[in-house]
Design a protein around this motif. Structure first.
Motif, mmCIF file in Angstrom:
data_model
loop_
_atom_site.group_PDB
_atom_site.id
_atom_site.type_symbol
_atom_site.label_atom_id
_atom_site.label_comp_id
_atom_site.label_asym_id
_atom_site.label_seq_id
_atom_site.Cartn_x
_atom_site.Cartn_y
_atom_site.Cartn_z
ATOM 1 N N VAL A 195 -0.824 -3.521 -11.996
ATOM 2 C CA VAL A 195 -0.046 -4.038 -10.870
ATOM 3 C C VAL A 195 -0.178 -5.554 -10.827
ATOM 4 N N GLU A 196 0.577 -6.173 -9.955
ATOM 5 C CA GLU A 196 0.541 -7.627 -9.813
ATOM 6 C C GLU A 196 -0.818 -8.063 -9.237
ATOM 7 N N PRO A 197 -1.223 -9.314 -9.491
ATOM 8 C CA PRO A 197 -2.461 -9.822 -8.889
ATOM 9 C C PRO A 197 -2.438 -9.704 -7.357
ATOM 10 N N SER A 198 -1.265 -9.921 -6.773
ATOM 11 C CA SER A 198 -1.133 -9.828 -5.307
ATOM 12 C C SER A 198 -1.402 -8.403 -4.827
ATOM 13 N N ASP A 199 -1.027 -7.414 -5.644
ATOM 14 C CA ASP A 199 -1.316 -6.029 -5.289
ATOM 15 C C ASP A 199 -2.819 -5.769 -5.317
ATOM 16 N N MET A 200 -3.486 -6.394 -6.276
ATOM 17 C CA MET A 200 -4.948 -6.222 -6.356
ATOM 18 C C MET A 200 -5.597 -6.837 -5.110
ATOM 19 N N THR A 201 -5.114 -8.002 -4.705
ATOM 20 C CA THR A 201 -5.634 -8.627 -3.480
ATOM 21 C C THR A 201 -5.428 -7.698 -2.295
ATOM 22 N N GLU A 202 -4.235 -7.111 -2.203
ATOM 23 C CA GLU A 202 -3.906 -6.255 -1.061
ATOM 24 C C GLU A 202 -4.763 -4.981 -1.062
ATOM 25 N N ILE A 203 -4.960 -4.396 -2.244
ATOM 26 C CA ILE A 203 -5.795 -3.190 -2.330
ATOM 27 C C ILE A 203 -7.223 -3.510 -1.877
ATOM 28 N N LYS A 204 -7.732 -4.665 -2.327
ATOM 29 C CA LYS A 204 -9.090 -5.075 -1.910
ATOM 30 C C LYS A 204 -9.152 -5.263 -0.401
ATOM 31 N N ARG A 205 -8.121 -5.910 0.143
ATOM 32 C CA ARG A 205 -8.110 -6.174 1.590
ATOM 33 C C ARG A 205 -8.144 -4.867 2.377
ATOM 34 N N VAL A 206 -7.320 -3.924 1.963
ATOM 35 C CA VAL A 206 -7.241 -2.650 2.690
ATOM 36 C C VAL A 206 -8.565 -1.880 2.576
ATOM 37 N N VAL A 207 -9.135 -1.874 1.383
ATOM 38 C CA VAL A 207 -10.406 -1.156 1.189
ATOM 39 C C VAL A 207 -11.492 -1.773 2.076
ATOM 40 N N LYS A 208 -11.538 -3.105 2.103
ATOM 41 C CA LYS A 208 -12.547 -3.781 2.940
ATOM 42 C C LYS A 208 -12.281 -3.534 4.420
ATOM 43 N N GLU A 209 -10.995 -3.512 4.775
ATOM 44 C CA GLU A 209 -10.604 -3.247 6.170
ATOM 45 C C GLU A 209 -11.108 -1.871 6.614
ATOM 46 N N MET A 210 -11.196 -0.958 5.648
ATOM 47 C CA MET A 210 -11.708 0.389 5.943
ATOM 48 C C MET A 210 -13.237 0.402 6.043
ATOM 49 N N GLY A 211 -13.860 -0.740 5.826
ATOM 50 C CA GLY A 211 -15.324 -0.812 5.909
ATOM 51 C C GLY A 211 -16.012 -0.378 4.622
ATOM 52 N N ILE A 212 -15.283 -0.441 3.507
ATOM 53 C CA ILE A 212 -15.843 -0.016 2.216
ATOM 54 C C ILE A 212 -15.996 -1.234 1.310
ATOM 55 N N LYS A 213 -17.127 -1.285 0.601
ATOM 56 C CA LYS A 213 -17.342 -2.408 -0.328
ATOM 57 C C LYS A 213 -16.797 -2.007 -1.702
ATOM 58 N N PRO A 214 -15.798 -2.726 -2.215
ATOM 59 C CA PRO A 214 -15.224 -2.331 -3.509
ATOM 60 C C PRO A 214 -15.784 -3.120 -4.697
ATOM 61 N N ILE A 215 -15.805 -2.443 -5.851
ATOM 62 C CA ILE A 215 -15.881 -3.169 -7.129
ATOM 63 C C ILE A 215 -14.529 -2.893 -7.778
ATOM 64 N N LEU A 216 -13.699 -3.908 -7.833
ATOM 65 C CA LEU A 216 -12.334 -3.719 -8.335
ATOM 66 C C LEU A 216 -12.256 -4.232 -9.774
ATOM 67 N N PHE A 217 -11.827 -3.377 -10.679
ATOM 68 C CA PHE A 217 -11.657 -3.859 -12.051
ATOM 69 C C PHE A 217 -10.512 -3.139 -12.752
ATOM 70 N N PRO A 218 -9.732 -3.865 -13.582
ATOM 71 C CA PRO A 218 -9.748 -5.326 -13.704
ATOM 72 C C PRO A 218 -9.181 -5.958 -12.444
ATOM 73 N N ASP A 219 -9.458 -7.246 -12.283
ATOM 74 C CA ASP A 219 -9.003 -7.919 -11.061
ATOM 75 C C ASP A 219 -8.402 -9.278 -11.439
ATOM 76 N N THR A 220 -7.093 -9.312 -11.529
ATOM 77 C CA THR A 220 -6.429 -10.564 -11.952
ATOM 78 C C THR A 220 -6.030 -11.438 -10.759
ATOM 79 N N SER A 221 -6.429 -11.022 -9.541
ATOM 80 C CA SER A 221 -6.099 -11.880 -8.387
ATOM 81 C C SER A 221 -6.891 -13.180 -8.506
ATOM 82 N N ASN A 222 -6.260 -14.277 -8.146
ATOM 83 C CA ASN A 222 -6.816 -15.631 -8.298
ATOM 84 C C ASN A 222 -7.014 -16.038 -9.754
#
Ligand code: SF4
Length: 460
Positions: free
Chosen positions: A180-207
């Protein structure tokens, strides 16, 4: 007519592909590698592939894309590319100083049968890999699968190369976001964190591929999953893989290696697929869905309701990657649009089965094809036989859209004739809102363009 040779009459084709709806494996592997922090992708083959793949990614993301190549000559093509790769590893660590070199192969090195694992071991033995630095690798034969397969292979390599199980939980969840796009990776991370979950996202091309303009060139941008995170992925509570084609293999390999249980979900595109993603996060982590996520869902639902009259029964043709198309088709059906023609160049029977299951209750027959012969030419033929109100595909759809005068939504990879798409998500509830806005803008622009003066409405 740019595509004046497209024939309305569909004849069986065995060997000829015209305007494919896919590209080759290494480009996906290169994209995945860029999602590791301080990593230089390396293409083991002749340098033309590497130049093409870098330029394709640069045209899509409008960012510098770094990668090295073994630069095969005729000699290495006959006698093997071992010395090329060992020399390359030495030069890269000395000159460009990455923490990781992620090697993928091309059809040339695959055809001659180079054993990259053995070469990587030799490079370590020969002292070419400095302490604390790594070479990971995967096979990406371009005559198997597509760019999504290459992405999947490199993601699997990064999951297994570093992960370790210490027996002590890190309290985190691995999220494999898919192609997916880097922006999608950012959004997935944001939503997961919003749920109170700590993610390890890989690969992560955001930024990495949607970074800021600072006035200074940074060869290794700030983003990307770190080696520490990848190592720790073996101690996570679970893994959620988004997209069967791009992410499932990595999740299952991690499960086999470190006993991290995994679930494979659709990409969270649209209402129902995002609901499933949120619900899975909720149940696996034992958390409640926060009010902020409820709000976003309600907003998406509100937009769907407001738009209903304009979207109802509009026919859509789609081309793209399987992981995107499955939830996208589900989303379109849920808002009463009519996906009628669907192609993906990526082979796989599961895709056709999923689309057939999703569309089984529709009162019309959907054209769907994957793999060999599922190209933009066939999609164009289908459209000529049954016209549509909207075409959704990557940039290459613009030729069909122009010839047939169809509203055209650019979506997927690559988009090389518009700028900015990698900064705005298409996933989760917020991404769903953006998709709907784009779709409705196109449909209403068409009404504005075609309406007579006396039917040209201010309020629509
Ligand atoms: S198909 Fe083979 S030769 Fe062509 S770009 Fe892909 S890897 Fe290189």
């Amino acid at each position: 007519m740019l595509l004046r040779h497209t024939n309305k009459e569909i004849k069986p084709r065995e060997s000829l592909t015209v305007n494919p709806a896919k590209t080759c494996q290494p480009i996906g592997a290169m994209y995945a590698s860029l999602g590791i922090h301080n990593c230089l992708p390396h293409s083991h083959g002749s340098q033309g592939c590497c130049a093409y793949h870098r330029s394709a990614l640069t045209r899509h993301f409008r960012e510098p894309v770094m990668a090295a190549t073994s630069s095969f000559t005729e000699g290495s093509s006959v006698f093997g590319g071992q010395s090329n790769l060992i020399q390359a590893i030495d030069t890269i660590f000395t000159t460009y100083e990455p923490d990781v070199i992620a090697v993928h192969t091309t059809c040339l090195s695959e055809t001659i049968g180079d054993d990259v694992n053995q070469i990587a071991i030799k490079a370590v033995k020969d002292g070419k890999v400095p302490k604390g630095k790594y070479v990971i690798h995967t096979s990406t034969p371009s005559y198997v699968g597509s760019h999504v397969t290459g992405f999947s292979n490199m993601t699997k390599a990064m999951a297994t190369a570093f992960s370790k199980s210490t027996g002590v939980s890190n309290g985190k969840f691995n999220i494999i976001p898919g192609y997916v796009e880097p922006s999608d990776m950012t959004e997935i991370k944001r939503v997961v964190k919003e749920m109170g979950i700590k993610p390890i996202l890989f690969p992560d091309t955001s930024n990495v591929l949607n970074g800021p303009q600072t006035g200074k060139y940074k060869m290794y941008p700030d983003g990307g999953v770190t080696i520490e995170e990848l190592t720790s992925a073996g101690d996570s509570i679970g893994t959620i893989a988004l997209g069967n084609t791009a992410s499932a293999d990595a999740a299952r390999a991690l499960d086999t290696r470190c006993k991290v249980p995994c679930q494979v979900l659709d990409l969270p595109i649209g209402l129902a697929a995002t609901d499933r993603f949120i619900n899975t996060l909720r149940t696996v982590a034992g958390v409640n869905v926060p009010a902020s996520i409820d709000l976003e869902r309600g907003q998406l639902l509100d937009i769907i309701t407001d738009m209903q009259a304009y979207l109802y029964h509009k026919k859509v043709a789609l081309a793209g990657d399987p992981d995107q198309l499955i939830p996208l088709v589900e989303f379109l059906i849920s808002i009463d649009m009519m996906p009628v023609h669907i192609v993906t160049g990526t082979p796989g029977k599961d895709f056709v089965k999923r689309i057939e299951a999703l569309t089984a209750d529709l009162p019309y027959k959907v054209n769907v094809k994957a793999g060999g012969g599922a190209d933009m030419y066939l999609l164009h033929q289908w459209i000529k036989n049954e016209p549509v109100d909207l075409l959704i595909s990557n940039t290459y759809g613009k030729y069909i859209a122009r010839d047939e005068d169809i509203p055209f939504m650019r979506y997927g990879f690559p988009i090389v004739d518009r700028v900015g798409h990698s900064y705005f998500p298409s996933v989760c509830y917020k991404g769903g809102m953006r998709l709907l806005e784009k779709i409705l803008d196109l449909l209403l622009d068409r009404i504005d363009r075609d309406s007579l003066e006396e039917t040209f409405e201010l309020v629509m």
